[in-house]
Design an enzyme around this catalytic site. Sequence first.
Site, PDB file in Angstrom:
ATOM      1  N   GLU A 113     -26.869   9.613  -2.487  1.00 17.67           N
ATOM      2  CA  GLU A 113     -25.914   9.148  -1.475  1.00 17.67           C
ATOM      3  C   GLU A 113     -24.625   8.625  -2.087  1.00 17.67           C
ATOM      4  OE1 GLU A 113     -26.629   4.606  -0.264  1.00 17.67           O
ATOM      5  OE2 GLU A 113     -28.256   5.908   0.396  1.00 17.67           O
ATOM      6  N   GLU A 124     -34.410  20.468  16.369  1.00 14.06           N
ATOM      7  CA  GLU A 124     -34.991  20.571  17.702  1.00 14.06           C
ATOM      8  C   GLU A 124     -34.135  21.392  18.667  1.00 14.06           C
ATOM      9  OE1 GLU A 124     -37.848  19.707  18.843  1.00 14.06           O
ATOM     10  OE2 GLU A 124     -38.621  18.620  17.114  1.00 14.06           O
TER      11      GLU A 124
END
Length: 275
Positions: free
Chosen positions: A113, A82
């Site tokens: 992960e 953004e």
Amino acid sequence: MAKNNPDTEKESLYANLEKMSTEEILMGINAEDKKVSSVIKKQIPNIEKLVNAIVLKMQKGGRLFYIGAGTSGRIGILDASECPPTFGVSHDLVIGIIAGGDYAIRKAVENAEDDFNQAWEDLKKHNITSADFVIGIAASGNTPYVIGGLKMSRENNISTGSISCNSNSLISKEADFPIEIVVGPEFLTGSTRMKAGTSQKLVLNMISTSVMIKLGKVYGNKMIDMQLSNKKLVQRGVEMIIEELNIDEKLASELLNKHKSVRAVLLAENKNLES
């Protein structure tokens, strides 16, 4: 559950969720969400230190990286993605990296992960240097991917920050500027996409917005560097120009069409605005 469980794994304060009415479920979730803001407020002094450190790096040409896995990684990517449309910066100034690569944005990548070494390999693909800054994001604070990325960053003289939702988390130990947003047990036990995820999103909003303001990407309270990528944003730009220059819509639209950005219009018409 045992009392020494991590904060994010503690038993929900609510029982028999499946027997609740829809209203009871929604009220319970909302009650938990209300706790988030007050917890973040207590961390503002630590967030302030982190923001100021990032600004110093970026003023000298450094970049900001977010690394995370699962929900935390996706939230980092969301915040990073953004920044270009909101502040007009390049796509390689704030970079979000998720364990498992872009595929993991939409679908879970099993065991990604757990790879202690992969985050550093992912960071190296961007030619990361000591001029840059890395923030590790993990609700548990114990994700190997994030721990490894922060550890290797520090070993290479790269400044680090962390955002976790457990006290005394492992990623905090690898961060120069640790932030621990201990929001307590989730409404749905262990579902850290909920309250923990919300807290991470709010903190990242604070960090990126504060950094961009300090870097001069805002004028007054306006996003004067935003990308004019659709009709709504073009109209928003026109309205900014009308307000700042006290001119009519036709002239504001003509100026925006000519100069292609709100900042360029204001620079052309208002010599007091810094470039």
